[in-house]
Motif scaffolding. Structure first.
Motif, PDB file in Angstrom:
ATOM      1  N   ALA A 114     -10.768 -11.793 -10.242  1.00  0.00           N
ATOM      2  CA  ALA A 114     -11.314 -13.135 -10.407  1.00  0.00           C
ATOM      3  C   ALA A 114     -12.169 -13.217 -11.669  1.00  0.00           C
ATOM      4  O   ALA A 114     -12.081 -14.187 -12.434  1.00  0.00           O
ATOM      5  CB  ALA A 114     -12.149 -13.521  -9.186  1.00  0.00           C
ATOM      6  N   VAL A 115     -12.980 -12.192 -11.897  1.00  0.00           N
ATOM      7  CA  VAL A 115     -13.857 -12.169 -13.072  1.00  0.00           C
ATOM      8  C   VAL A 115     -13.033 -12.075 -14.356  1.00  0.00           C
ATOM      9  O   VAL A 115     -13.290 -12.800 -15.326  1.00  0.00           O
ATOM     10  CB  VAL A 115     -14.851 -10.990 -12.985  1.00  0.00           C
ATOM     11  CG1 VAL A 115     -15.690 -10.899 -14.259  1.00  0.00           C
ATOM     12  CG2 VAL A 115     -15.752 -11.140 -11.764  1.00  0.00           C
ATOM     13  N   CYS A 120     -10.649 -14.808 -19.210  1.00  0.00           N
ATOM     14  CA  CYS A 120      -9.465 -15.231 -19.982  1.00  0.00           C
ATOM     15  C   CYS A 120      -9.365 -16.753 -20.037  1.00  0.00           C
ATOM     16  O   CYS A 120      -9.047 -17.331 -21.082  1.00  0.00           O
ATOM     17  CB  CYS A 120      -8.201 -14.638 -19.357  1.00  0.00           C
ATOM     18  SG  CYS A 120      -8.081 -12.838 -19.456  1.00  0.00           S
ATOM     19  N   LEU A 121      -9.638 -17.397 -18.896  1.00  0.00           N
ATOM     20  CA  LEU A 121      -9.576 -18.859 -18.829  1.00  0.00           C
ATOM     21  C   LEU A 121     -10.571 -19.495 -19.796  1.00  0.00           C
ATOM     22  O   LEU A 121     -10.231 -20.425 -20.534  1.00  0.00           O
ATOM     23  CB  LEU A 121      -9.865 -19.323 -17.400  1.00  0.00           C
ATOM     24  CG  LEU A 121      -9.876 -20.839 -17.185  1.00  0.00           C
ATOM     25  CD1 LEU A 121      -8.452 -21.387 -17.144  1.00  0.00           C
ATOM     26  CD2 LEU A 121     -10.619 -21.195 -15.890  1.00  0.00           C
ATOM     27  N   PHE A 122     -11.792 -18.989 -19.819  1.00  0.00           N
ATOM     28  CA  PHE A 122     -12.828 -19.547 -20.680  1.00  0.00           C
ATOM     29  C   PHE A 122     -12.505 -19.343 -22.161  1.00  0.00           C
ATOM     30  O   PHE A 122     -12.769 -20.224 -22.984  1.00  0.00           O
ATOM     31  CB  PHE A 122     -14.188 -18.934 -20.341  1.00  0.00           C
ATOM     32  CG  PHE A 122     -14.886 -19.616 -19.185  1.00  0.00           C
ATOM     33  CD1 PHE A 122     -14.216 -20.543 -18.395  1.00  0.00           C
ATOM     34  CD2 PHE A 122     -16.206 -19.319 -18.877  1.00  0.00           C
ATOM     35  CE1 PHE A 122     -14.844 -21.173 -17.340  1.00  0.00           C
ATOM     36  CE2 PHE A 122     -16.849 -19.947 -17.828  1.00  0.00           C
ATOM     37  CZ  PHE A 122     -16.176 -20.873 -17.047  1.00  0.00           C
ATOM     38  N   VAL A 123     -11.948 -18.190 -22.493  1.00  0.00           N
ATOM     39  CA  VAL A 123     -11.563 -17.934 -23.890  1.00  0.00           C
ATOM     40  C   VAL A 123     -10.498 -18.932 -24.335  1.00  0.00           C
ATOM     41  O   VAL A 123     -10.579 -19.517 -25.432  1.00  0.00           O
ATOM     42  CB  VAL A 123     -11.062 -16.487 -24.066  1.00  0.00           C
ATOM     43  CG1 VAL A 123     -10.415 -16.308 -25.438  1.00  0.00           C
ATOM     44  CG2 VAL A 123     -12.213 -15.498 -23.915  1.00  0.00           C
ATOM     45  N   VAL A 238      -6.701 -26.271 -12.509  1.00  0.00           N
ATOM     46  CA  VAL A 238      -7.372 -25.584 -13.619  1.00  0.00           C
ATOM     47  C   VAL A 238      -6.363 -25.116 -14.665  1.00  0.00           C
ATOM     48  O   VAL A 238      -6.573 -25.282 -15.876  1.00  0.00           O
ATOM     49  CB  VAL A 238      -8.198 -24.391 -13.087  1.00  0.00           C
ATOM     50  CG1 VAL A 238      -8.681 -23.513 -14.233  1.00  0.00           C
ATOM     51  CG2 VAL A 238      -9.387 -24.885 -12.275  1.00  0.00           C
ATOM     52  N   ILE A 239      -5.254 -24.547 -14.202  1.00  0.00           N
ATOM     53  CA  ILE A 239      -4.206 -24.089 -15.120  1.00  0.00           C
ATOM     54  C   ILE A 239      -3.614 -25.268 -15.878  1.00  0.00           C
ATOM     55  O   ILE A 239      -3.385 -25.197 -17.098  1.00  0.00           O
ATOM     56  CB  ILE A 239      -3.094 -23.353 -14.346  1.00  0.00           C
ATOM     57  CG1 ILE A 239      -3.617 -22.027 -13.785  1.00  0.00           C
ATOM     58  CG2 ILE A 239      -1.884 -23.102 -15.248  1.00  0.00           C
ATOM     59  CD1 ILE A 239      -3.955 -20.983 -14.826  1.00  0.00           C
TER      60      ILE A 239
END
Length: 251
Positions: A114-115, A120-123, A238-239
């Motif tokens: 999850a972390v 990766c999502l934030f980047v 989110v995706i």
């Protein structure tokens, strides 16, 4: 009409952190909540674009504007969908059997997957938002991105079986009629038409490609876990928003 209004206010209260007039929770209002999901997204999008306009007035550094805009959709929803994204990533990336994945999905602890997925999502989000800001002419898309993602998630919840363990999705879907389903599809089509007007045919092509990718990415957990749940819908939302931002940043 009263029940539709109550459904809208209940949807705003549940899916956002925006203060709304309190209404007692009841089944008559709850069954209309999902059809107002796209409208909730449109309101979030309007606030998102307005925030961008306000930040540019103060002539803040681009790096600060990017960070604030990137985080805004998560703050305005109380991190509701981001929580589902992290939970599902933890479960699916564990590569365990169905029972173990379901256990991980319901586990309140945060795992390494999850972390890593969140980082990766934030980047990706940061790079996409930064590119959009530099292009500037595509910032109007912020109004419609949350509406597209929520329209698609409503459709996915309407037309997929609910996970046995997901009582909330089952509750939202109970007594939902054909009119509600048709309205959700119509709303998505209208938004896509607006995308064509604002951004040309490439706006439509990019949106359809993104929706197909999100559909494909959601089918695996839906199939493996036995249906759709709030966590899976949050993951898909989110995706979807991340891919739309990246796609618009690239074109």
């Amino acid at each position: 009409m009263k029940n539709y209004l109550k459904g809208f206010l209940m949807a705003m209260g549940m899916f956002t952190s925006i203060p709304v007039r309190y209404h007692n929770w009841d089944d008559d209002g709850a069954k209309h909540m999902l059809i107002f999901y796209p409208l909730v997204g449109f309101i979030i999008g309007m606030l998102w674009f307005l925030l961008f306009k306000v930040l540019t007035i103060f002539n803040l550094p681009v790096i600060i504007i990017t960070a604030i805009l990137m985080l805004f959709p998560y703050f305005i929803t109380g991190f509701l969908h981001l929580d589902g994204f992290m939970d599902l990533c933890d479960a699916m990336l564990s590569r365990r059997n169905k029972e173990e994945k379901l256990r991980i999905l319901k586990d309140s602890h945060t795992g390494a997957f999850a972390v890593i997925s969140l980082a990766c999502l934030f980047v990706l989000n940061y790079s996409g938002v930064s590119t959009l800001i530099n292009k500037n002419e595509l910032m109007l898309s912020l109004i419609f991105i949350p509406a597209i993602s929520r329209s698609f998630m409503a459709i996915m919840m309407f037309f997929n079986e609910s996970m046995e363990q997901s009582s909330l999705v089952k509750y939202f879907k109970q007594n939902v009629g054909k009119v509600d389903k048709v309205l959700s599809i119509m709303f998505l089509c209208i938004i896509l038409c607006v995308f064509v007007i604002l951004f040309g045919i490439f706006g439509l092509i990019v949106s359809l490609i993104v929706l197909f990718i999100v559909f494909y990415m959601m089918k695996k957990p839906i199939k493996e876990l036995g249906g759709i749940s709030g966590d899976i819908a949050g993951y898909g939302l989110v995706i979807c928003e991340t891919l739309l931002i990246l796609a618009l940043a690239i074109i």
